[in-house]
Design a protein around this motif. Structure first.
Motif, short mmCIF file in Angstrom:
data_model
loop_
_atom_site.label_atom_id
_atom_site.label_comp_id
_atom_site.label_asym_id
_atom_site.label_seq_id
_atom_site.Cartn_x
_atom_site.Cartn_y
_atom_site.Cartn_z
N SER A 118 47.52 -60.26 4.88
CA SER A 118 47.58 -60.61 6.13
C SER A 118 48.70 -61.03 6.57
CB SER A 118 46.72 -61.88 6.42
OG SER A 118 47.01 -63.07 5.75
N LEU A 157 36.96 -56.86 4.73
CA LEU A 157 37.00 -56.61 6.25
C LEU A 157 36.18 -55.28 6.66
CD1 LEU A 157 37.76 -57.06 8.97
CD2 LEU A 157 40.22 -56.09 8.55
N ASP A 177 44.47 -62.93 0.17
CA ASP A 177 44.39 -62.89 1.65
C ASP A 177 45.73 -62.91 2.27
OD1 ASP A 177 41.74 -62.75 1.65
OD2 ASP A 177 41.11 -64.75 1.96
N ALA A 217 41.11 -59.89 11.61
CA ALA A 217 39.99 -59.79 12.29
C ALA A 217 40.33 -59.60 13.85
CB ALA A 217 38.92 -60.96 12.15
N THR A 273 40.61 -58.17 -0.30
CA THR A 273 40.61 -58.75 0.97
C THR A 273 40.35 -57.59 2.02
OG1 THR A 273 42.13 -60.38 0.62
CG2 THR A 273 42.21 -59.56 2.97
N GLN A 327 36.81 -64.00 7.61
CA GLN A 327 38.00 -62.94 7.51
C GLN A 327 39.25 -63.82 8.24
OE1 GLN A 327 37.53 -60.15 6.64
NE2 GLN A 327 35.17 -59.77 6.71
#
Length: 294
Positions: free
Chosen positions: A103, A226, A99, A243, A222, A238
């Protein structure tokens, strides 16, 4: 004194997973690899590599590989002219959770590589278990959710990665017409990253005091986590920044507004006086500060 030329061969076998692939990487014959490993084992009086598929280091082999990698890292502080004369490029192995990589971490990796000229190898693991790789000497740094000190390392808090319980509008209309009640959570399909992922169960227990049912999809990616939520497969937790654009466009909705789960992340790095680790730490902290909650 250790035979670092032979130790480089041992490290190559561990890194590549076989004597044949190590031979290819080192541009020598497999028999030469075998002879050098065996000679070092005989000199030290200990087995360093388990001849399995893939090859695995013994405890002694793991410690020696960690030592060799640390020496190589310190050599990277030499002037560029001297560094260019060393046999192989220096690679930093880092344990990260999927993640974070998806991200917020990618800009830090790019920034570090461009500034240092060094290479990276990322070992993907759950943030609750990345510290195990530090304990074993497999990596020189890790992103972890465990703030406890690790011997020979320093730990700094990066911030909290915020997660939101999300699903597609059609999925919510079908499974949660009255909201995420205990009964609805019991019967709605949901996703888990792997067997160690308890975020969905934590959220359901904190929100409704209810367990989840047996309708679970196992999605160890990941991005796929999504994408499949967007396509209406199931609900899941998420990363909030991933998100956010989908929540803004309405292609995702929160099961219950303003009910995040925050996972505090830490950066734990070996206490080596190597410029590369200082540069890496600076890049990681900068990227984290731009995304993670305080």
């Amino acid at each position: 004194m250790l035979d670092y030329a032979a130790l480089a061969v041992v490290a190559a076998v561990v890194r590549e997973g076989s004597f044949e692939r190590a031979a290819g990487a080192l541009h020598i014959s497999p028999s030469a690899v075998s002879q050098r490993v065996r000679a070092l084992e005989e000199r030290l009086g200990a087995i360093l590599i388990l001849r399995s598929q893939p090859c695995q280091p013994t405890d002694m082999g793991r410690r020696l590989c960690a030592h060799y990698n640390a020496v190589r890292l310190l050599e990277a502080d030499l002037t560029p002219d001297l560094r260019a004369q060393t046999a192989a490029p220096v690679t930093l192995k880092i344990a990260v959770n999927s993640d974070s990589l998806a991200s917020w971490l990618a800009p830090a990796i790019v920034d570090f590589a461009e500034r240092s000229g060094l290479l990276v190898e990322l070992a993907i693991d759950d943030e609750a278990h990345t510290a195990d790789r530090l304990h074993s000497g497999e990596v020189v740094a890790a992103i972890t959710s465990d703030g406890l000190p690790v011997q020979g390392c320093r730990t700094v808090r990066l911030g909290a990665l915020r997660y939101l319980a999300c699903a597609s509008p059609d999925f919510v209309a079908r499974y949660f017409p009255e909201g995420p009640t205990a009964d609805a959570l019991l019967h709605a399909p949901y996703m888990r990253f792997d067997r160690r992922d308890d975020l969905q169960a934590r959220w359901a227990m904190e929100l409704a005091g209810a367990p989840l049912g047996a309708l679970v999809h196992w999605i160890p990616s990941t991005r796929a986590f999504l994408d499949l939520a967007l396509r209406g497969l199931a609900w899941g937790m998420q990363p909030a920044n991933l998100a956010a654009p989908h929540l803004a466009s309405g292609t995702l909705v929160e099961l219950c507004a303003d009910t995040p789960i925050n996972v505090t992340l830490y950066w734990t790095v070996a206490r080596l006086h190597a410029d590369a680790l200082q540069h890496l730490t600076k890049s990681v902290r900068g990227a984290a500060g731009a995304v993670l909650a305080l």
